[in-house]
Structures are given as C-alpha cells and as structure tokens.
Design a protein around this motif. Structure first.
Motif, PDB file in Angstrom:
ATOM      1  N   ASN A  62       0.827  -1.208   0.000  1.00  0.00           N
ATOM      2  CA  ASN A  62       0.000   0.000   0.000  1.00  0.00           C
ATOM      3  C   ASN A  62       0.860   1.257   0.000  1.00  0.00           C
ATOM      4  N   GLU A  66       0.650   4.118  -2.896  1.00  0.00           N
ATOM      5  CA  GLU A  66       0.335   5.517  -2.598  1.00  0.00           C
ATOM      6  C   GLU A  66       1.424   6.453  -3.115  1.00  0.00           C
ATOM      7  N   LYS A  69       0.938   6.768  -6.880  1.00  0.00           N
ATOM      8  CA  LYS A  69      -0.172   7.661  -7.234  1.00  0.00           C
ATOM      9  C   LYS A  69       0.229   9.121  -7.091  1.00  0.00           C
TER      10      LYS A  69
END
Length: 79
Positions: A62, A66, A69
C-alpha cells in the motif's frame, strides 16, 4: 486493462520514464487488450499518445502504491 488513466505529451516522456523507473515493482501500461512494460521507453512509442492510456503498478505494498499515485498525479485524467 484497469488502472489509472493517463494522458501524456511526447515532451513529458523523459520525466515520466524517470518516475516509473524509480519504482522497484513492475508497471504495466496499455490501451485495450495491449499491455506493455511501463518502464520501457519503446513501450510508449507503441501507444498512441494522442489518446489516454492506463497505467498500473503491480505491487501488494500500500505504501508503494500511494507513493506511485502521488508521483504520477499530474498526468492522471480526472473523469
């Protein structure tokens, strides 16, 4: 191919490749059923950059997802 929709100009390629190669995980780019290596400059020349394409980071992390992104947000298309 599911992923984040991206719109690039040819003059953005150098910076965008620098971003994608900074990630350890594999990255797929594609349009329709065609999928390419998102860290390869030649892959981007296989795409029609006048049209949006999808990009996907292949990771279970994760944290890395992140970070990815955030790194590509300025190229992402808002729908």
């Amino acid at each position: 191919m599911n992923g984040i929709k991206i719109k690039l100009k040819y003059e953005d390629l150098k910076e965008f490749i620098k971003i994608t190669t900074s990630f350890e995980s594999n990255i797929d780019i594609g349009e329709g059923n065609c999928v390419y290596d998102g860290k390869s400059l030649m892959a981007y020349y296989s795409l029609d950059l006048s049209k949006p394409f999808s990009i996907r980071l292949l990771t279970d992390s994760n944290e890395e997802n992140e970070r990815f992104k955030k790194a590509i947000w300025k190229y992402a298309m808002t729908e």
